[in-house]
Design a protein around this motif. Structure first.
Motif, mmCIF file in Angstrom:
data_model
loop_
_atom_site.group_PDB
_atom_site.id
_atom_site.type_symbol
_atom_site.label_atom_id
_atom_site.label_comp_id
_atom_site.label_asym_id
_atom_site.label_seq_id
_atom_site.Cartn_x
_atom_site.Cartn_y
_atom_site.Cartn_z
ATOM 1 N N GLY A 1 0.625 -1.180 0.024
ATOM 2 C CA GLY A 1 -0.007 -0.008 0.154
ATOM 3 C C GLY A 1 0.768 1.228 -0.057
ATOM 4 O O GLY A 1 0.576 2.483 -0.153
ATOM 5 N N ASP B 1 -4.283 5.384 7.097
ATOM 6 C CA ASP B 1 -4.389 5.132 5.734
ATOM 7 C C ASP B 1 -4.568 3.554 5.574
ATOM 8 O O ASP B 1 -4.103 2.536 5.705
ATOM 9 C CB ASP B 1 -3.083 5.236 4.942
ATOM 10 N N ASP B 2 -6.220 3.326 5.159
ATOM 11 C CA ASP B 2 -6.754 2.082 4.986
ATOM 12 C C ASP B 2 -6.092 1.375 3.820
ATOM 13 O O ASP B 2 -6.257 0.123 3.601
ATOM 14 C CB ASP B 2 -7.959 2.155 4.519
ATOM 15 N N ASN B 3 -5.446 2.061 2.831
ATOM 16 C CA ASN B 3 -4.666 1.275 1.882
ATOM 17 C C ASN B 3 -3.569 0.672 2.044
ATOM 18 O O ASN B 3 -2.927 -0.186 1.213
ATOM 19 C CB ASN B 3 -4.445 2.337 0.682
ATOM 20 N N LYS B 4 -3.064 0.878 3.328
ATOM 21 C CA LYS B 4 -1.682 0.399 3.756
ATOM 22 C C LYS B 4 -1.968 -0.847 4.724
ATOM 23 O O LYS B 4 -2.656 -0.844 5.835
ATOM 24 C CB LYS B 4 -0.942 1.252 4.517
ATOM 25 N N ASP B 5 -1.491 -1.964 4.460
ATOM 26 C CA ASP B 5 -1.931 -3.384 4.952
ATOM 27 C C ASP B 5 -1.579 -3.204 6.692
ATOM 28 O O ASP B 5 -2.152 -3.669 7.593
ATOM 29 C CB ASP B 5 -1.406 -4.426 4.373
ATOM 30 N N ILE C 1 -6.127 -5.104 1.941
ATOM 31 C CA ILE C 1 -6.336 -5.318 0.516
ATOM 32 C C ILE C 1 -5.138 -5.856 -0.290
ATOM 33 O O ILE C 1 -5.591 -6.219 -1.456
ATOM 34 C CB ILE C 1 -6.961 -3.890 -0.071
ATOM 35 N N HIS C 2 -4.133 -5.837 0.201
ATOM 36 C CA HIS C 2 -3.000 -6.275 -0.698
ATOM 37 C C HIS C 2 -2.482 -8.068 0.095
ATOM 38 O O HIS C 2 -1.501 -8.146 -0.358
ATOM 39 C CB HIS C 2 -1.629 -5.614 -0.424
#
Length: 525
Positions: A363, A457-461, A500-501
């Protein structure tokens, strides 16, 4: 000291001879004390020898004076005692195999001796100890689950069969103060924007090395420091200032290195050796505090771990009185810039966990991979009540979408702005809002409440899910020497945020919701 303190003797000698000729005039406050503390050489009956500040640093009201012979150097010194008890209970909202409710207690204290001053030289020794009552501690095979209470004992000592209980030479230094330059050599407390004693448990966070303070102009002070080792609060011996130790397979070695929650686990022993770099590092610090302009406090700070990183901090606070009301407002900012100096290549990633993923940085933006460059902006507005009765504070912090901020020295880069108890809100692309109120009801009782909204940051696992924090403190001064403090923290974290990743895209980030309770007792003598 524990780690190459022999280095100090040579550095000290040079520092003492050079520093005496730098400038003339001015009175230097001892390096381990906040600058505003008075140096009092006559014991006063109406004040205790020491008092606790709100952040658990110590204010010395009474210090030894100057003498003219060796005998009086010892006999005119002063002992400072402290008995303390700290109790912790951590209640996770949802327990898992890695998140277990935990409890801990530390009972002990410290005994410090400060000598008198002979020809501007003096010394200080401080013993610290902690015992752990059996009815309020984790079982030996569960100490790894301890959270805040872990600093009342040494996990490494328990895991390797040494049992509970902890003791350490917490402070030990030689001091030279000629009323122009103040040099301290040895194990010491060092309060700065990067480093703090953070003495909220049983044993403070200390550093082994040399520091010097110089008053160069009216209301202007410069400090320099070199530290070759650090001793965190749950360690009996010192360790490297930044290296995370991972030399064994059962995870015990991690508790012998720098295992602070804000350490970068990619800067570990194996990665240093694989890169052909010595894992034994040095820390260099310099800062300047300027109060020359009325109501303005300006601080410039610099830190370097050679071949790893450099930090630059600019901080300013300006007090604006509201005419004739006794009220005032005080806006303030802190800008923190972290620059990669080679550590990114060693760590191999930008995330503090040291974890890597087959996908780009889990992320993190591809442009940040292999770099420790990072930025952090803090701002706050204080509304100060008349007669120092209390204040209201509104704080904001925003971390750039780059690397995480690395600060394993208990300095907390968002501290005083948006950080609440036990929170680490300086990972990449984190934004925090906080409101706080502090009120002193009388000389006996004071209370504080703060509310923080943490947008990770929700995009960072490997970054936490968003959370809201409520943190309440009360201080009760039973006597001028005896204080109790009750602390409560409540965290509500999102429980539906995806990693997500992850190889399994349905995996959720851990639910870090919890309640924390602390009860502290401090008696000074």
């Amino acid at each position: 000291m524990d780690k190459e303190i022999v280095k100090i003797s040579a550095v000290t000698a040079v520092a003492l001879f050079l520093s005496t000729g730098l400038v003339a005039g001015g009175v230097i406050i001892p390096a381990e004390q906040p600058a505003e503390q008075p140096v009092v050489e006559v014991k006063k009956s109406d004040k205790p020898k020491r008092q606790l500040n709100g952040n658990m640093t110590l204010k010395y009201n009474v210090l030894p004076g100057a003498v003219d012979n060796i005998g009086d150097l010892f006999s005119e010194g002063i002992f400072y005692g402290r008995l303390r008890n700290n109790n912790f209970y951590w209640d996770w909202d949802v327990e898992t195999s890695k998140l277990q409710d935990n409890k801990n207690s530390g009972a002990g204290g410290s005994l410090i001796f400060k000598s008198a001053s002979l020809n501007s030289f003096s010394f200080m020794l401080g013993y610290y100890g902690s015992l752990n009552p059996e009815f309020l501690r984790m079982a030996k095979d569960e100490v790894q689950f301890s959270k805040s209470g872990k600093d009342t004992f040494s996990r490494y000592k328990v895991f390797t069969g040494g049992g509970y209980g902890m003791q350490a030479l917490g402070e030990a230094y030689l001091q030279y103060n000629n009323d122009t330059v103040d040099v301290v050599a040895g194990r010491q407390l060092f309060e700065s924007v990067f480093t703090k004693s953070n003495d909220t448990k049983m044993i403070p966070n200390t550093f082994d090395g040399v520091s010097a303070a110089v008053k160069v102009a009216p209301k202007t002070k410069i400090r320099f420091a070199w530290f070759g080792a650090q001793k965190l609060r749950d360690h009996e011996t010192s360790h490297d200032v930044i290296t995370f130790n991972n030399t064994d397979t059962d995870n015990r070695s991690q508790w012998t290195g720098n295992d602070d929650a804000a350490v970068h686990k990619g800067l570990n022993t194996k990665n240093f050796l694989a890169a052909g770099v010595d894992p034994d590092n040095n820390m260099f610090l310099a800062d300047m505090s300027i109060k020359y302009i009325d109501n303005l406090k300006l601080d410039l700070s610099y830190l370097q771990i050679p071949n790893i990183l450099q930090d630059f901090v600019v901080e300013a606070h300006y007090k604006i009185p509201i005419t004739d009301t006794g009220w005032s407002v005080r806006p303030g900012i802190r800008y923190f810039y972290q620059m990669d100096d080679g550590g990114g290549d060693i760590a191999g990633n930008t995330n503090l966990t040291g974890k890597t993923d087959s996908l780009v940085g889990s992320g993190y933006d591809a442009s940040t991979l292999g770099s420790l460059d990072a930025t952090l902006f803090n701002a706050r507005l204080d509304i100060l009540m008349p007669n120092k009765k209390g204040f209201f504070r509104f704080g904001y912090s925003k971390v750039g979408d780059e690397a995480d901020i690395i600060t394993p020295w208990r300095g907390f880069p968002t501290g005083g702005f948006t950080r609440a108890m036990a929170q680490y809100n300086w990972t990449s692309n984190t934004e925090t809002l906080m409101a706080r109120a502090v009120y002193k009801f009388n000389d006996t009782w004071k209370a504080s409440i703060r509310y923080a909204i943490q947008d990770f940051d929700d995009n960072k696992d490997y970054v936490s899910a968003d959370s809201n924090v409520i943190h309440i403190d009360t201080w009760t001064n039973i006597t001028k020497d005896f204080q109790t403090r009750l602390r409560f923290g409540h965290v509500t974290a999102n429980d539906d945020t995806l990693m997500i990743h992850n190889t399994d895209p349905s995996t959720l980030k851990p639910d870090y919701s919890y309640n924390e309770y602390r009860l502290e007792f401090n008696y000074m003598f």
